[in-house]
Motif scaffolding. Structure first.
Motif, PDB file in Angstrom:
ATOM      1  N   PRO A   8      40.070  27.250  35.266  1.00  0.00           N
ATOM      2  CA  PRO A   8      38.939  28.529  36.186  1.00  0.00           C
ATOM      3  C   PRO A   8      38.509  28.237  36.781  1.00  0.00           C
ATOM      4  CG  PRO A   8      39.776  29.046  33.668  1.00  0.00           C
ATOM      5  CD  PRO A   8      40.033  27.591  33.903  1.00  0.00           C
ATOM      6  N   CYS A   9      38.205  28.009  38.100  1.00  0.00           N
ATOM      7  CA  CYS A   9      37.301  27.500  39.244  1.00  0.00           C
ATOM      8  C   CYS A   9      36.606  29.456  39.342  1.00  0.00           C
ATOM      9  CB  CYS A   9      38.333  27.210  40.470  1.00  0.00           C
ATOM     10  SG  CYS A   9      36.670  26.350  41.468  1.00  0.00           S
ATOM     11  N   LEU A  10      35.370  29.155  39.198  1.00  0.00           N
ATOM     12  CA  LEU A  10      34.252  30.530  39.597  1.00  0.00           C
ATOM     13  C   LEU A  10      33.862  29.825  40.756  1.00  0.00           C
ATOM     14  CD1 LEU A  10      33.641  31.675  35.908  1.00  0.00           C
ATOM     15  CD2 LEU A  10      35.080  32.679  37.438  1.00  0.00           C
ATOM     16  N   LEU A  11      32.962  30.708  41.878  1.00  0.00           N
ATOM     17  CA  LEU A  11      32.323  30.622  43.142  1.00  0.00           C
ATOM     18  C   LEU A  11      31.559  31.679  42.965  1.00  0.00           C
ATOM     19  CD1 LEU A  11      34.646  30.470  45.933  1.00  0.00           C
ATOM     20  CD2 LEU A  11      34.026  29.147  44.583  1.00  0.00           C
ATOM     21  N   VAL A  12      30.405  30.886  43.098  1.00  0.00           N
ATOM     22  CA  VAL A  12      28.615  31.855  43.446  1.00  0.00           C
ATOM     23  C   VAL A  12      28.240  32.146  44.409  1.00  0.00           C
ATOM     24  CG1 VAL A  12      26.679  31.714  42.339  1.00  0.00           C
ATOM     25  CG2 VAL A  12      28.440  31.091  40.677  1.00  0.00           C
ATOM     26  N   HIS A  13      27.601  33.074  45.149  1.00  0.00           N
ATOM     27  CA  HIS A  13      27.756  33.281  46.329  1.00  0.00           C
ATOM     28  C   HIS A  13      26.462  34.804  45.665  1.00  0.00           C
ATOM     29  CE1 HIS A  13      26.968  34.401  50.655  1.00  0.00           C
ATOM     30  NE2 HIS A  13      27.857  35.440  49.740  1.00  0.00           N
ATOM     31  N   GLY A  14      25.845  33.972  46.918  1.00  0.00           N
ATOM     32  CA  GLY A  14      24.473  35.702  45.895  1.00  0.00           C
ATOM     33  C   GLY A  14      23.827  35.625  44.580  1.00  0.00           C
ATOM     34  N   GLY A  15      24.556  34.501  43.883  1.00  0.00           N
ATOM     35  CA  GLY A  15      24.099  35.191  42.548  1.00  0.00           C
ATOM     36  C   GLY A  15      25.178  35.952  42.041  1.00  0.00           C
ATOM     37  N   GLY A  16      26.267  36.388  42.496  1.00  0.00           N
ATOM     38  CA  GLY A  16      27.324  36.682  42.084  1.00  0.00           C
ATOM     39  C   GLY A  16      28.524  36.335  41.967  1.00  0.00           C
ATOM     40  N   LEU A  17      29.496  36.013  41.295  1.00  0.00           N
ATOM     41  CA  LEU A  17      31.162  35.931  41.356  1.00  0.00           C
ATOM     42  C   LEU A  17      31.108  36.752  43.012  1.00  0.00           C
ATOM     43  CD1 LEU A  17      32.177  34.861  37.818  1.00  0.00           C
ATOM     44  CD2 LEU A  17      31.016  33.851  38.876  1.00  0.00           C
ATOM     45  N   VAL A  18      32.553  35.374  43.795  1.00  0.00           N
ATOM     46  CA  VAL A  18      33.161  36.003  44.602  1.00  0.00           C
ATOM     47  C   VAL A  18      34.497  35.240  45.043  1.00  0.00           C
ATOM     48  CG1 VAL A  18      30.859  36.492  45.955  1.00  0.00           C
ATOM     49  CG2 VAL A  18      31.961  34.541  46.159  1.00  0.00           C
ATOM     50  N   LYS A  19      35.043  35.748  44.864  1.00  0.00           N
ATOM     51  CA  LYS A  19      36.431  35.354  45.559  1.00  0.00           C
ATOM     52  C   LYS A  19      36.927  34.525  47.419  1.00  0.00           C
ATOM     53  CE  LYS A  19      40.012  32.529  45.148  1.00  0.00           C
ATOM     54  NZ  LYS A  19      39.547  32.296  45.742  1.00  0.00           N
ATOM     55  N   THR A  20      37.170  34.075  47.590  1.00  0.00           N
ATOM     56  CA  THR A  20      37.424  33.958  49.276  1.00  0.00           C
ATOM     57  C   THR A  20      39.112  33.962  49.642  1.00  0.00           C
ATOM     58  OG1 THR A  20      36.866  31.159  48.747  1.00  0.00           O
ATOM     59  CG2 THR A  20      35.112  33.096  49.476  1.00  0.00           C
ATOM     60  N   ILE A  21      39.214  34.489  50.840  1.00  0.00           N
ATOM     61  CA  ILE A  21      40.164  33.563  51.810  1.00  0.00           C
ATOM     62  C   ILE A  21      40.300  32.587  52.626  1.00  0.00           C
ATOM     63  CG2 ILE A  21      42.573  34.512  52.262  1.00  0.00           C
ATOM     64  CD1 ILE A  21      42.533  37.567  50.930  1.00  0.00           C
ATOM     65  N   GLY A  22      40.623  31.769  51.822  1.00  0.00           N
ATOM     66  CA  GLY A  22      40.290  30.420  53.175  1.00  0.00           C
ATOM     67  C   GLY A  22      39.154  30.333  53.774  1.00  0.00           C
TER      68      GLY A  22
END
Length: 257
Positions: A8-22
């Motif tokens: 699993p790969c988790l992205l942190v943005h603004g202190g929370g987990l997010v998922k992006t598209i492109g």
């Protein structure tokens, strides 16, 4: 014997987990610590956590967050985001993280790869290459896919290996969040170009996609974001991961281990 890893790969943005598209439009999907606890329970092979704000904002890693994640994590943990010096990498490893990933800093200063490798060991140095298709090849982009280096992913992967990287993660910007399968040609090219461990990221939408990647490339890491945080056609947020029997079935079907 080395075995494929499902990561699993988790992205942190603004202190929370997010998922992006492109690499765009980050969608909040939860709290990092809660996600780590769930992946512990599900016996994930490994975990990648990338702070996508740090480099873009020109700041150093959030050591408090990294320490909190490392304390909870019961699987090998790879952290990336904002690492620009060997001293920072050593501090992160000292917090209990197994691997440190670098991207734009490694491209701008390849000697940093060697410096970190000398400080913490080659096995703990991961170079992440974010790529887009261009013509018949692939070029590497940095700073959340906002800056084109104009350089070939093959050339940079080989350079990273020469400089002391212990692993390459190749991330398809075109396929990010699409959940329509990995770019298998990209993965094959990197697998043929380097002799160190590698992982592919970007596009996995099902366990069949992971099987297809392993069939194409053999013993590598199959990393994914959306697959492990969304469920169903409406992309409801639900942390998930294949159970041990499912993992074994995928690996046996793909490469016979």
């Amino acid at each position: 014997m080395l075995r494929p890893r499902i990561v699993p790969c988790l992205l942190v943005h603004g202190g929370g987990l997010v998922k992006t598209i492109g690499f765009k439009d980050p969608k909040y999907v939860g709290d990092p610590i809660n996600a780590v606890k769930i992946f512990n329970e599900k016996e994930s092979d490994e975990l990648i956590v990338l702070d996508i704000d740090a480099t873009a904002e020109g700041r150093e890693p959030n050591f408090k967050m990294i320490g909190d994640l490392a304390v909870e994590c019961r699987m090998p943990l790879c952290y990336g985001g904002g690492v620009k010096t060997a001293e920072q990498a050593k501090r992160i490893i000292g917090l209990g993280v197994e691997k440190v990933s670098i991207s734009s800093a490694a491209i701008e200063n390849p000697q940093l790869i060697s410096q970190i490798s000398d400080e913490v060991g080659r096995q703990s140095v991961v170079v992440v290459l974010d790529v887009k298709k261009k013509g018949g090849g692939y070029e590497v982009w940095t700073h959340n896919a906002t800056r084109n280096t104009g350089r070939s992913v093959i050339d940079l992967a080989k350079e990273a290996e020469r400089c002391g990287a212990g692993e390459i993660v190749v991330n398809s910007i075109d396929n990010d969040g699409q959940m329509k399968g990995y770019d298998l040609e990209l993965a094959r090219q990197i697998r043929q170009a380097v002799g160190i461990p590698m992982s592919a990221l970007g596009g996995a939408g099902s366990l069949k996609d992971i099987g297809a990647l392993l069939s194409a490339c053999g013993v590598i890491g199959a990393a994914a974001g959306s697959l492990f945080v969304f469920k169903g056609m409406y992309r409801a947020v639900l942390i998930n991961y294949p159970n041990p029997d499912q993992k074994d079935e995928i690996i046996r079907a793909a490469i016979g281990q």
